[in-house]
Design a protein around this motif. Sequence first.
Motif, short mmCIF file in Angstrom:
data_model
loop_
_atom_site.label_atom_id
_atom_site.label_comp_id
_atom_site.label_asym_id
_atom_site.label_seq_id
_atom_site.Cartn_x
_atom_site.Cartn_y
_atom_site.Cartn_z
N GLY A 113 113.57 -42.41 127.36
CA GLY A 113 113.82 -42.51 125.94
C GLY A 113 112.76 -43.33 125.24
O GLY A 113 111.68 -43.58 125.80
N GLU A 144 121.34 -41.56 124.42
CA GLU A 144 120.85 -40.56 125.37
C GLU A 144 119.33 -40.41 125.26
O GLU A 144 118.65 -40.11 126.24
CB GLU A 144 121.53 -39.21 125.14
CG GLU A 144 122.99 -39.22 125.53
CD GLU A 144 123.67 -37.89 125.26
OE1 GLU A 144 122.95 -36.88 125.04
OE2 GLU A 144 124.90 -37.86 125.25
N ARG A 145 118.81 -40.57 124.04
CA ARG A 145 117.35 -40.44 123.84
C ARG A 145 116.72 -41.72 123.29
O ARG A 145 115.51 -41.89 123.39
CB ARG A 145 117.06 -39.26 122.90
CG ARG A 145 117.45 -37.90 123.48
CD ARG A 145 117.19 -36.75 122.51
NE ARG A 145 118.07 -36.84 121.33
CZ ARG A 145 118.11 -35.92 120.37
NH1 ARG A 145 117.33 -34.86 120.44
NH2 ARG A 145 118.92 -36.06 119.33
N GLN A 185 113.87 -35.60 119.16
CA GLN A 185 113.56 -34.82 120.36
C GLN A 185 112.06 -34.77 120.62
O GLN A 185 111.62 -34.90 121.78
CB GLN A 185 114.12 -33.39 120.23
CG GLN A 185 114.00 -32.59 121.53
CD GLN A 185 114.83 -33.18 122.67
OE1 GLN A 185 115.98 -33.58 122.46
NE2 GLN A 185 114.25 -33.26 123.86
N TYR A 192 111.02 -38.19 121.91
CA TYR A 192 111.58 -38.33 123.26
C TYR A 192 110.73 -37.55 124.27
O TYR A 192 110.35 -38.09 125.32
CB TYR A 192 113.02 -37.82 123.27
CG TYR A 192 113.67 -37.82 124.64
CD1 TYR A 192 114.29 -38.95 125.16
CD2 TYR A 192 113.67 -36.66 125.43
CE1 TYR A 192 114.88 -38.93 126.42
CE2 TYR A 192 114.27 -36.63 126.68
CZ TYR A 192 114.87 -37.77 127.17
OH TYR A 192 115.46 -37.76 128.41
N ASP A 193 110.42 -36.31 123.94
CA ASP A 193 109.62 -35.47 124.86
C ASP A 193 108.27 -36.11 125.15
O ASP A 193 107.78 -36.10 126.29
CB ASP A 193 109.42 -34.07 124.27
CG ASP A 193 110.71 -33.24 124.25
OD1 ASP A 193 111.65 -33.59 124.99
OD2 ASP A 193 110.74 -32.25 123.51
#
Length: 300
Positions: A19, A71-72, A292, A295-296
């Motif tokens: 994260g 979660e991220r 996202q 995060y990626d």
Amino acid sequence: MTAIDPSSPQFKKVKSAPGFIAALDQSGGSTPKALRSYGISDDEWSGDDEMFAMVHKMRSRVITSPAFTGERILAAILFENTMDREIEGKPTADYLWDVKNVVPILKVDKGLAPEANGVQLMNPMPGLEQLLVKAKGKNIFGTKMRSVIKQADKSGIEAVVAQQFDEAKKIIEAGLVPIIEPEVDIHCPDKGDAEAYLKAALAAKLDELPSDDYVMLKLTLPSEDNFYAEFVEHPQVVRVVALSGGYSREEGNEILARNHNVIASFSRALLEGLSDKQSDEEFNTMLDTSIQSIYDASIT
């Protein structure tokens, strides 16, 4: 001295979970600009109280969004005014951890001194000890403080690092984990040389830390990929995080993805594209896409 517990859930999350860190810590000087970027013009508020209420509403919308979870997102950096407020009836730091599983961190610096020797040191921080006691009482995990390097001036850069570590010792003694942020301006004419001086100065100070003292490093995305790899492996460094530093989210993500095991701590790049005028569906979709992508780039 209050020792940091490396086995605590918050320490383990920040140290090793996938994260990134959300930087939501614009304070007095940068708040009007942040509100303008969010679509709120200067004539929509009057005075500091209304301004800070507006920015808290903006941050609350981000933090309460279904897209914003542990979660991220590992942690969120707040400034004191946000820490002192509530979200949905809970103190902000408790809401972050208890509801969202996001570790709360506090910005503690008082802004930047005028440039000298190619750098901007931090302004004096009177009352730091009292602020740290308050932060600990509000369940804050760590702190953040920022200096800026404008030129490849070796003595200036060494002064920045010395000041950061001097203040970090006080923060560690208070039982918190400091984020040391000596930002290299992305427009620095000899950015690579500045980063080399910075790396040497940081390495020397890190090697002086006792084995039970821990810091995080927040660094400008480097000119040479994986330039700070040795710090990622350093036993006293909880995490190496990168600031976006004026790069767009797309460009920042692209560079970050090439720097393995370094994670984002983006501010403006995280909130890019969000607007007060968006419907909740539009807002949450945009924030989810942003989170996202960052995060990626952070899990490479």
